[in-house]
Design an enzyme around this catalytic site. Structure first.
Site, PDB file in Angstrom:
ATOM      1  CB  THR A 118      -1.469   4.557   3.689  1.00 51.44           C
ATOM      2  OG1 THR A 118      -1.627   3.650   4.774  1.00 51.44           O
ATOM      3  CG2 THR A 118      -0.016   4.955   3.587  1.00 51.44           C
ATOM      4  CE  LYS A 174       0.106   1.287   4.664  1.00 49.60           C
ATOM      5  NZ  LYS A 174       0.790   0.241   5.467  1.00 49.60           N
TER       6      LYS A 174
END
Lengths: 287, 287
Positions: free
Chosen positions: A202, A145
């Site tokens: 994120t 990610k």
């Protein structure tokens, strides 16, 4: 964490032998590059009573060997430990956890008893732990990610909007799934907390170091300047290289991760990297 | 959209007969409650040359019948049209599209030729159209996301953080998948632009009406006050009722959607609704 007190019932020590004395569980929360050395140091202590299980909170892919960190841990501890190593992962900014804002995470282990033991250890009403059995998928989601978050940071830095960020998150998730499945993880895992959940936090947070690093690149900083400005470890920087190597090894197409790799390691200008992504042919979404 | 000029090559009319005269495609972009009446009005015109295909940009579930809007359209046009109705959906704030910020959407139709015809009609370098064949999944993702966005708005309004919002998005997505699969849609569809992509934009944007409505509820407004303050159609308000009915009909657990339903239709205080979600047992993530 400034402004928070550690509960006095928790004993602190910087002596590894003291920490391991009678320990039922080992929880590893060190930067990803320090996992191997930390595990080796613990093994070398040869504790009289080995712990029941290990929990990895660090995650990522080791440079060079391209091993996920739970495999690195097994590599150090020995194959017999595979069933007693779990990973804890999910969208959980530490400061918000400390403020007791509701948080959900995933505890994954190959054996359900171990996943449930980790759940019992950490579960609280406002820190909710769900069990899982796909250790590889949970770890890959958490590691990869960061690369997509860099791309989202670049897009935000270039002044693109919510639509573009959502596109990068969604198409980036598809890349993570393609690589993860090729490596043996399960597709559904990436729809969960360690996949979508962690990716959303994120890639949309301006507090994320990976996102900041991407924004810095978009503002015209060199890679070194962009890293220096963040001032802390940017996990996605190293992971972009590992993702590039893994994509090649497994013959998987990852155009967004590849664009990030080219910006960082080949000096491709950010505008050109974005143009490359936008000039690709759009085919079937699930192709 | 203020500040944008419509290209002079586009002819405008408020006369349905004139608009339909020789039309190759019909693109329906009306509030979801107006879809049936609009389709009926077009059918009643009995155009000399019927269009090749229809594109629905409105999506949602019709109150009472619980039909997705593409089924409503088929209901009006006749079963023979099923293969010539497509839906266009994805994370696409109109203002950002008008500013030519990179945007990606999905065009879904049961026949690939129709999906590709829609793609040809709309695809531009900065408005990227991916084809899909799961019409039901694409429409459900677009409709149900609004209910989860209300929950995210409530959490933000209560001062919860990124962790909580990510938890609601991820666990909310799992609910959408459960209902969608029970209704015949494909799980993978919800990992795409019309699922994750659209959900992320709607649930993280403070410009989203559904999110605003949720924030207003968290600030202590009554449902009516919260709607009035938004001042425009809040699609998730009606969809929460449809989701509640559909979950019951298909025997599917949707705790987040149910909490939103109870806040809106049963007057459950927002704090209590959140407590209910947090006091649930946390089991296996994929259960």
């Amino acid at each position: 964490l400034e402004g928070f007190k550690i509960d006095p019932s928790i004993a602190l020590t910087s002596d590894l032998g003291e920490a391991m004395d009678g320990a039922q569980a080992v929880v590893v929360v060190v930067p990803s590059t320090a996992v191997r050395a930390t595990c080796e140091a613990i093994v070398n202590l040869k504790p009289a009573r080995p712990p029941d299980f290990w929990v990895l909170c660090s995650k990522g892919i080791e440079q060079g060997t391209l091993m996920p960190l739970h495999e690195v841990t097994i590599d150090v501890l020995g194959e017999a430990w595979r069933d007693r190593i779990g990973v804890l992962s999910g969208p959980s900014h530490a400061e918000e956890v400390a403020r007791e804002l509701p948080t959900t995470v995933t505890a994954a282990a190959t054996r359900p008893e171990v996943a449930e033991a980790i759940q019992r250890l950490f579960h609280r009403p406002r820190f909710r732990v769900y069990t899982h059995d796909d250790v590889l998928g949970v770890e890959l989601g958490a590691g990869l990610k960061n690369v997509i978050a860099i791309a989202a940071g670049v897009a935000d830095g270039l002044g693109f909007g919510d639509n573009t960020r959502a596109a990068l998150i969604t198409r980036g998730l598809a890349e993570i799934v393609r690589l993860g499945v090729a490596m043996g993880a399960r597709q559904e895992t990436f729809m969960g907390l360690a996949g979508v959940g962690d990716l959303v936090v994120t890639a949309t947070s301006r507090h994320s170091r990976n996102h900041c690093f991407g924004e810095n690149l978009a503002r015209g900083m060199t890679c070194k300047e962009a890293l220096d400005e963040v001032g802390m470890v940017v996990e996605g920087y190293a992971t972009a290289k590992s993702a590039h190597d893994l994509a090649k090894k497994h013959g998987v197409e990852m155009p967004i991760a590849e664009a990030v790799y080219s910006m960082i390691y080949d000096g491709l200008p950010v505008g050109e990297a974005m143009d490359r992504l936008l000039s690709r042919e759009a085919g079937a979404e699930l192709a």
